[in-house]
Design an enzyme around this catalytic site. Structure first.
Site, short mmCIF file in Angstrom:
data_model
loop_
_atom_site.label_atom_id
_atom_site.label_comp_id
_atom_site.label_asym_id
_atom_site.label_seq_id
_atom_site.Cartn_x
_atom_site.Cartn_y
_atom_site.Cartn_z
N HIS A 178 0.89 -1.33 -0.09
CA HIS A 178 0.03 -0.09 -0.03
C HIS A 178 0.93 1.30 -0.13
O HIS A 178 1.11 1.76 1.08
CB HIS A 178 -0.84 -0.04 1.33
CG HIS A 178 -1.97 1.06 1.28
ND1 HIS A 178 -2.13 1.92 0.36
CD2 HIS A 178 -3.17 1.04 2.09
CE1 HIS A 178 -2.85 2.75 0.62
NE2 HIS A 178 -3.96 2.22 1.70
N HIS B 33 -2.79 6.87 -1.08
CA HIS B 33 -3.68 7.52 -0.26
C HIS B 33 -3.19 8.32 1.08
O HIS B 33 -3.82 8.31 2.26
CB HIS B 33 -4.72 6.67 0.33
CG HIS B 33 -5.43 5.78 -0.73
ND1 HIS B 33 -6.14 4.68 -0.67
CD2 HIS B 33 -5.26 6.05 -2.09
CE1 HIS B 33 -6.43 4.33 -2.12
NE2 HIS B 33 -6.05 5.03 -2.83
N TYR C 109 -0.74 7.49 3.16
CA TYR C 109 -0.25 6.63 4.35
C TYR C 109 1.50 6.57 4.38
O TYR C 109 2.14 7.23 3.51
CB TYR C 109 -0.83 5.27 4.52
CG TYR C 109 -2.24 5.24 4.70
CD1 TYR C 109 -2.77 5.82 5.80
CD2 TYR C 109 -2.99 5.17 3.68
CE1 TYR C 109 -4.08 6.34 6.28
CE2 TYR C 109 -4.61 5.52 3.70
CZ TYR C 109 -5.08 5.92 5.10
OH TYR C 109 -6.49 6.27 5.48
C1 LIG Z 1 -14.69 1.85 3.21
C2 LIG Z 1 -13.47 1.89 2.33
C3 LIG Z 1 -12.18 1.40 2.90
C4 LIG Z 1 -11.08 1.67 2.04
N1 LIG Z 1 -9.75 1.16 2.54
C5 LIG Z 1 -8.75 1.02 1.76
C6 LIG Z 1 -7.65 0.22 2.15
O1 LIG Z 1 -7.75 -0.35 3.32
N2 LIG Z 1 -6.71 0.48 1.37
C7 LIG Z 1 -6.67 0.97 0.03
O2 LIG Z 1 -5.68 0.67 -0.73
N3 LIG Z 1 -7.82 1.46 -0.21
C8 LIG Z 1 -8.77 1.36 0.44
N4 LIG Z 1 -10.02 2.28 0.07
C9 LIG Z 1 -10.00 2.55 -1.42
C10 LIG Z 1 -10.81 1.55 -2.27
O3 LIG Z 1 -9.68 0.41 -2.56
C11 LIG Z 1 -10.87 2.09 -3.86
O4 LIG Z 1 -9.85 2.20 -4.49
C12 LIG Z 1 -11.89 3.04 -3.61
O5 LIG Z 1 -12.92 2.71 -2.84
C13 LIG Z 1 -12.39 3.63 -5.08
O6 LIG Z 1 -13.22 2.57 -5.66
P1 LIG Z 1 -14.81 2.71 -5.82
O7 LIG Z 1 -14.92 4.07 -6.56
O8 LIG Z 1 -14.98 1.46 -6.71
O9 LIG Z 1 -15.16 2.56 -4.40
C14 LIG Z 1 -11.24 1.92 0.84
C15 LIG Z 1 -12.43 2.38 0.47
C16 LIG Z 1 -13.30 2.39 1.08
C17 LIG Z 1 -14.81 2.77 0.53
#
Ligand SMILES: Cc1cc2nc3c(=O)[nH]c(=O)nc-3n(C[C@H](O)[C@H](O)[C@H](O)COP(=O)(O)O)c2cc1C
Length: 397
Positions: free
Chosen positions: A185, A188, A190
């Protein structure tokens, strides 16, 4: 970008060979923190959740999983740094494999996106910098309240290789738990992103300043993990244009290309391909908080993704705000090999089937994204096929 001839007629349901893994379709479960572990340990609810979203030949990425005791910044997140965690993950992985799924564990350290309440001995969170995340952002604490992010402690140069070692050990643990591979990862805002972005990294040692120096930590992690478990089991996630948690950069495209160049070089040096590069599209910013927070045209964003896709010599996965139609388009045009879905996969455990037959989707409920109930908002979203095994009541704790 893949040749036209290779992508013509390609859909989300065309099979894809990702190194040693044969995927039967291209709809990937995106990594998502769901806060349902107990004391850092996956419980049976996680097995239910991932099994519900598994398909034969489908690819899944776990929620961010902690590499060490200093890595947490969310409540009830699982780890992969001790034996109890490794043992508990085995049940999850075995159940996914029994359904023919392929599953990678996402390795996570939040860096400064933490708080003393999450740190051993109430210490300060670590980072590339000692500047805290601004008041624009709030941290969710274990008691459900929100607070401001504290001032972090900038890692001393000599400490950084210890953190690299934590990634290496976590990767080995993931393989011992039966995972098919891991995703680093690096996105975002981190820890890894806190080194990559010039809006955060204010170091004056060999990990700060030039592009080379800012990329150094990620590349050390990639090399260490690849040497431990093999490149074909390692994916890397970045989000050069996403400003989540103040992770801004003066040149997102330049940064993305710098990372890609270095990953390409590692592949050449090792004569082995990484599993994939996973990039989150800028239109998705503060996940779970806003649908889109950044000004900028769709075309500009798509261009950034296309440029990185063309530059990376390997499997390219995109994520962020994709619908069925946009996913179909991006693979048909050769702009990505795989598309990961987050929020739609939360509320549609059978998303792959729904996309296949173009069925309506269930809406997600944002307020249960990060709650702790092992069923509500987690494993109780409906299946299309009422007779499906996934419909059985899921009440185990
Ligand atoms: C509830 C939630 C938790 C997430 N946790 C992570 C995470 O732990 N690691 C990560 O790389 N992205 C995380 N994301 C981002 C998602 O992997 C994804 O890239 C993002 O939701 C965009 O995709 P979508 O538009 O299909 O939701 C999270 C997103 C959501 C909604």
């Amino acid at each position: 970008m893949a040749e036209d001839s290779a992508t013509q007629g390609t859909t989300l349901f065309s099979p894809y060979r990702m190194g040693k893994f044969n995927l039967s379709h291209r709809v990937v479960l995106a990594p998502m923190t769901r806060c349902r572990a107990l004391n850092g340990i996956p419980r049976p609810a996680l097995t239910d959740y991932y099994t519900q979203r598994s398909t034969d030949g489908g690819f899944l990425i776990t929620e961010g999983t902690l590499i060490s005791s200093t890595a947490a910044g969310f409540p009830h997140v699982p780890g992969i740094y001790n034996e109890e965690q490794v043992e508990a993950w085995k049940s999850v992985v075995d159940a996914v494999h029994a359904k023919g799924g392929i599953i990678f564990c996402q390795l996570w350290h939040v860096g400064r996106a933490s708080h003393q309440v999450y740190q051993p001995g109430g210490g300060l969170p670590i980072s590339s910098t000692s500047v805290p995340i601004s008041n624009r952002w709030r941290i969710l604490k274990p008691d459900g309240s929100y607070g401001t992010y504290p001032k972090p402690r900038a890692l001393e140069t000599y400490e950084i290789l210890d953190v690299v070692e934590h990634y290496r050990r976590a990767a080995l643990n993931a393989i011992r738990a039966g995972f098919d591979g891991i995703e680093i990862h690096g996105a975002h805002g981190y820890l890894i992103d806190q080194f990559l972005k010039d809006g955060i990294n204010d170091r004056t040692d060999e990990y700060g300043g030039s592009m080379e120096n800012r990329c150094k930590f990620l590349m050390q992690v990639v090399r260490a993990v690849v040497e431990a478990i093999g490149a074909e089991r390692v994916g890397v996630r970045i989000s050069p244009a996403i400003d989540h948690l103040d992770a801004t950069d003066s040149d997102p495209l330049g940064l993305g290309l710098a990372v890609v160049d270095r990953l390409n070089k590692i592949q050449v040096d090792l004569s082995s391909k990484l599993s994939y590069l996973h990039v989150t599209q800028p239109r998705y910013t503060a996940y779970g908080q806003t649908e889109s927070g950044r000004p900028g045209s769709e075309e500009e964003e798509a261009q950034l993704m296309r440029t990185l896709r063309k530059a990376f010599q390997g499997t390219f996965m995109c994520s962020g705000g994709f619908t069925r139609e946009l996913g179909m388009q991006v693979v048909a045009e050769g702009d990505a090999d795989l598309v990961s879905y987050g929020r739609f996969f939360i509320s549609n455990p059978d998303l792959v089937l729904r996309f296949r037959i173009n069925a309506p989707l269930t809406k997600y409920i944002r307020k249960t994204f990060y709650t702790q109930d092992p069923v509500v908002g987690y494993t109780d979203y409906p299946f299309l096929n009422k007779g499906s095994a996934g419909q059985r009541p899921l009440s185990r704790l």
